[in-house]
Structure formats: structure tokens, C-alpha cells
Design an enzyme around this catalytic site. Structure first.
Site, mmCIF file in Angstrom:
data_model
loop_
_atom_site.group_PDB
_atom_site.id
_atom_site.type_symbol
_atom_site.label_atom_id
_atom_site.label_comp_id
_atom_site.label_asym_id
_atom_site.label_seq_id
_atom_site.Cartn_x
_atom_site.Cartn_y
_atom_site.Cartn_z
ATOM 1 N N TYR A 17 1.687 -49.412 60.229
ATOM 2 C CA TYR A 17 0.911 -48.745 59.449
ATOM 3 C C TYR A 17 1.158 -47.216 59.507
ATOM 4 O O TYR A 17 0.033 -46.416 59.623
ATOM 5 C CB TYR A 17 -0.640 -49.211 59.501
ATOM 6 C CG TYR A 17 -0.950 -50.408 59.898
ATOM 7 C CD1 TYR A 17 -0.953 -51.350 58.551
ATOM 8 C CD2 TYR A 17 -1.014 -51.207 61.077
ATOM 9 C CE1 TYR A 17 -1.321 -52.550 58.693
ATOM 10 C CE2 TYR A 17 -1.338 -52.498 61.000
ATOM 11 C CZ TYR A 17 -1.320 -53.252 59.892
ATOM 12 O OH TYR A 17 -1.710 -54.479 60.181
ATOM 13 N N LYS A 275 -1.042 -64.584 68.686
ATOM 14 C CA LYS A 275 -1.142 -63.360 69.894
ATOM 15 C C LYS A 275 -1.167 -63.738 71.022
ATOM 16 O O LYS A 275 -0.220 -63.566 71.958
ATOM 17 C CB LYS A 275 -2.712 -62.635 69.440
ATOM 18 C CG LYS A 275 -2.272 -62.008 67.931
ATOM 19 C CD LYS A 275 -3.764 -60.885 67.794
ATOM 20 C CE LYS A 275 -3.083 -59.857 66.642
ATOM 21 N NZ LYS A 275 -3.875 -59.949 65.334
HETATM 22 C C1 LIG Z 1 -2.884 -60.339 64.227
HETATM 23 C C2 LIG Z 1 -3.511 -61.308 63.172
HETATM 24 C C3 LIG Z 1 -2.891 -62.138 62.398
HETATM 25 C C4 LIG Z 1 -1.475 -61.736 61.954
HETATM 26 O O1 LIG Z 1 -0.760 -62.164 63.198
HETATM 27 P P1 LIG Z 1 0.836 -61.484 63.244
HETATM 28 O O2 LIG Z 1 1.471 -61.977 64.407
HETATM 29 O O3 LIG Z 1 0.604 -59.739 63.520
HETATM 30 O O4 LIG Z 1 1.533 -61.628 62.031
HETATM 31 C C5 LIG Z 1 -3.525 -63.098 61.472
HETATM 32 N N1 LIG Z 1 -4.796 -63.115 61.706
HETATM 33 C C6 LIG Z 1 -5.704 -62.700 62.849
HETATM 34 C C7 LIG Z 1 -6.889 -62.950 62.808
HETATM 35 C C8 LIG Z 1 -5.027 -61.553 63.427
HETATM 36 O O5 LIG Z 1 -5.718 -61.011 64.259
#
Ligand SMILES: *Cc1c(COP(=O)(O)O)cnc(C)c1O
Length: 427
Positions: A17, A275
């Protein structure tokens, strides 16, 4: 890192961003171990406590011996092979662990290479599942304030303002947005009536409800009530739509329970995880669904799930995810997160006295200060670093989601730094 390298970064590399023409400051990190990042400030090395777990991911901190070993061990066999027509032990073992951890009935696993892709896959599953019965259900039902990723489909169900939908007008499928669910201490009745009415207006078009249960993360760190989650799931089921829980941020005990959905007594039809799956080592996510949805997807005109990333089920990522899930199984995570929650709650409470702070909230290992004005990110970041802590505020929020291995002293350092930095910059 040399000054020349930093200048190259500034000139040539996008950060998340960020502006290429007028980038904000970035700090070089030399290494990380435990809960500490060794970074450079004006050429001087400093060690700071990471309050962010590298965006919800590194829940066991850095240079974790078990995770390092898992990667090294897998490296000795192979880093990657295609998953089309081939399979391997790390994928199977990870699948086994995910099926065990997922709520009962969710036992079909699609391994994706990022959270956004897992949401793409979940949405596609829902669309394909309905295509099977010849229904033209093309819309998702969601709530304002959510965040589901940055590729187009996840963006289309992310908060319309936060996701800049007006700028992308015409490119995004228009989904159905209910109001943001009320906070746990606010009345629900009106919201329930309005969401029910809205859902009924669109019932024939809705393929699925997609939400982050209990805690909206990057959309605004908003905590809401389990009753609201139950209501949205009930609406979906009453009208033949699927329920997708995006637990990419909330999963793996971040909110105190294994899944945030556990606290709501709702089992979704599709669960997205990401994540923290690999302990922050490598990018990996999954969409996990039921035998019923999988069968419906296969009964669609496509005859199969139409998705297959190049790096699907990357063996290095699967191996480290297995080791990370084994770590999570080796101690009482709920008790650990409960202790962190208590310490965050106690440590952040004095922030309520600050003139600039509109609200203080914690859920699990997540602590949030909501300011009355947009955060001066550069100055608050610096002021927190002065106090030995790395935070990355956004909009009007200064928040922490520390690694689970933080000591009580680490949490005290984090909360004191958050309050001190906010007071210094915003009063
Ligand atoms: C970070 C996040 C995503 C996207 O994940 P990326 O690995 O960054 O593509 C989707 N949904 C939620 C709730 C998130 O916190």
C-alpha cells in the site's frame, strides 16, 4: 544494509500500500530471533519487540528451532515439485493435521499459496456448488468493515469504502453488504431486522455468506458478537446459501479459541486459513470444505474444482506448517493466549484516560487502541521504536497482535510503548 541499497529500495521497490513516487520510510531488518527484530535506525542497529507477529503470522516468533529444522530437513529432499499428478508427504501430513484441527465435517483441503487465493478458491467453490443445481446464485452476502484480501474477488467482498470500490467501479462484482455488526455491548435487534430484510430481498441470488467471525481484522479491528455470527449463518442456511468463514487472521487461537467460529458454535461450509499456518515462515493458505460441497463442486458443469496454482502445496511451506501445527499441539495455547489477553487488557487500560483515545479493546492476543483522529503513522512508529517496540498502525488504529511466546515483560513493554507513543504524538 548499505545506504546505497536503501536508496535502491526507495527508487525501485514497492512496499505494501505504498507510493512509488513518494514512499514513506522503511527500516532495514538484519535478522530476527525470538520476539525481537534487529533493525537499523539511521544506520544504528537496534533490537525491538515485534508487536505485529509480521501481520498475524509469526505466532512463535523468529528463528524457531523446530521450524528452522523442518525447512532444512525438507530442503534436503526437495523444495518444490508440481502438485498436478504428483503428491508428497509434507502435503499429506499437513492435510491430516488440518482435517484434525478443522471443525468436524470439514475434511476436504485445497492448499493455496496465499490468503487471497484461498478466498478466491472458497468463492469459486460456492459458485460452482450452486452452478451444479443450475441456480444463478452469483452474489456473496457480507457485512461492511470486512477485509478478505487484495485480489479482485476478495476485494469485492472487502468493505466498499476501505476497498475503494468506487475507484474500481465496473471491475468488481457487486455483492450484497449489510451494515457492520454491532460491538458486543451494543443492541443487536435493529441490525438483525435489517440484515434479515436485506437477505430476503436477495435470497435467490446469494451463493454464500462470507465473513471474518468475531473479529474484523485489517478492515478496522472491529470485535462483534457471536450472536451476529450465528444470525448471519442462520440466514444463509435458511435460504440455501453456504457459509464461508475467513479465519485467515483469526484462526489458530489468535482470538483465544482454536477458531473464532468455535466461540459462535457455528461450523462453516468452507473455512479459509492462512497467515499463521506456517508460523510466518512461508506463504501458504487453505480452503477447507465438506464432502457435500466438494461433491456439489464436482457436479457442476466444470466437473472438478477449477483452480490449480503453480506453487500449490509447496513442500517447504507444507513441511514448516506441519512443524508449526505440531508446536501448537505441544502446549496449552488457549491458556497462553488467555494470559496474553489479560496482560494486554490490563496494560492497555490506562490508554482510556488519553484525550486522543476513543476506545480500547482486546480479544485473545489482539489489543487495539482506537484514536479519535487518523494516526500519524510515521511519528507513532518512531515513538514506539524509541520505546523498543515495532508497531504498524493504520487509519485511526494502533494495535498489537504479539507472538504467543512473548513473556509478561514483553507484553508490558508493548502496551507501555503503545500508550507512550500515542500520548507523545496525539496527546
Ligand atoms: C490477510 C488476510 C487475507 C489475505 O491474505 P494474503 O495472504 O495477504 O493474501 C484475507 N483475509 C483476511 C481475514 C486476512 O486477514
Amino acid at each position: 544494509m548499505s545506504g546505497e541499497q536503501l536508496a535502491f529500495d526507495r527508487e525501485h521497490l514497492w512496499h505494501p500500500y505504498s507510493s512509488m513516487t513518494a514512499p514513506t520510510r522503511v527500516y532495514p531488518v538484519d535478522s530476527a530471533a525470538g520476539v525481537r527484530l534487529r533493525l537499523q535506525r539511521d544506520g544504528r542497529p537496534v533490537e525491538v519487540v515485534d508487536a505485529m507477529s509480521s501481520w498475524w503470522a509469526a505466532q512463535h516468533g523468529y528463528a524457531v528451532p523446530e521450524l528452522d529444522a523442518a525447512v532444512r530437513d525438507q530442503l534436503g529432499r526437495m523444495s518444490h515439485v508440481m502438485f498436478g499428478g504428483l503428491t508428497h508427504e509434507p502435503a499429506v501430513e499437513l492435510g491430516r493435521r488440518l482435517v484434525d484441527l478443522a471443525p468436524a465435517g470439514l475434511d476436504k483441503v485445497f492448499l493455496a499459496d496465499s490468503g487471497s487465493v484461498s478466498v478466491e478458491v472458497a468463492m469459486k467453490m460456492a459458485w460452482q456448488a450452486h452452478a451444479a443445481s443450475g441456480l444463478s446464485r452469483t452474489k456473496m452476502f457480507t457485512v461492511r468493515g470486512g477485509y478478505h484480501g487484495d485480489t479482485f474477488s476478495p476485494m469485492s467482498v472487502t468493505d466498499p469504502d476501505g476497498g475503494m470500490h468506487s475507484m474500481y467501479g465496473g471491475l468488481l462484482i457487486e455483492h450484497v453488504f449489510a451494515d457492520k455488526p454491532p460491538a458486543p455491548d451494543e443492541p443487536l435487534d435493529t441490525w438483525i431486522e435489517e440484515t434479515t430484510r436485506l437477505f430476503e430481498q436477495h435470497a435467490d441470488e446469494i451463493a454464500a455468506v462470507i465473513i471474518e467471525p468475531l473479529l474484523q481484522g485489517a478492515g478496522g479491528m472491529h470485535v462483534y458478537s457471536p450472536d451476529a455470527v450465528r444470525h448471519l449463518a442462520a440466514l444463509a442456511r435458511r435460504h440455501g446459501a453456504l457459509v464461508i468463514f475467513d479465519e485467515i487472521a483469526t484462526g489458530f487461537w489468535r482470538t483465544g479459541t482454536r477458531w473464532a467460529g468455535d466461540r459462535c458454535d457455528v461450523v462453516p461450509d468452507i473455512l479459509c486459513v492462512g497467515k499463521a499456518l506456517t508460523g510466518g515462515y512461508l506463504t501458504l493458505a487453505a480452503a477447507i470444505t465438506t464432502a457435500d460441497v466438494a461433491a456439489r463442486v464436482d457436479a457442476s458443469p466444470a466437473g472438478a474444482m477449477m483452480h490449480g496454482p503453480t506453487f500449490m502445496a509447496n513442500p517447504l511451506a507444507c513441511a514448516v506448517a506441519c512443524a508449526n501445527l505440531d508446536l501448537l499441539a505441544s502446549y496449552d495455547v488457549a491458556a497462553t493466549v488467555g494470559r496474553i489477553e489479560a496482560d494486554l487488557t490490563q496494560g492497555l487500560a490506562p490508554a482510556g484516560e488519553l484525550a486522543s483515545v476513543a476506545g480500547v479493546r482486546t480479544i485473545g492476543a489482539v489489543g487495539v487502541l482506537e484514536l479519535r483522529e487518523p494516526v500519524d503513522v510515521a511519528r507513532v512508529t518512531e515513538a514506539a521504536l524509541d520505546r523498543g517496540v515495532w508497531v504498524r498502525p493504520f487509519r485511526n488504529l494502533v494495535y498489537a497482535m504479539p507472538p504467543f511466546i512473548c513473556t509478561r515483560a514483553d507484553i508490558a513493554t508493548i502496551t507501555a510503548a503503545m500508550i507512550g507513543a500515542v500520548e507523545e504524538v496525539h496527546g
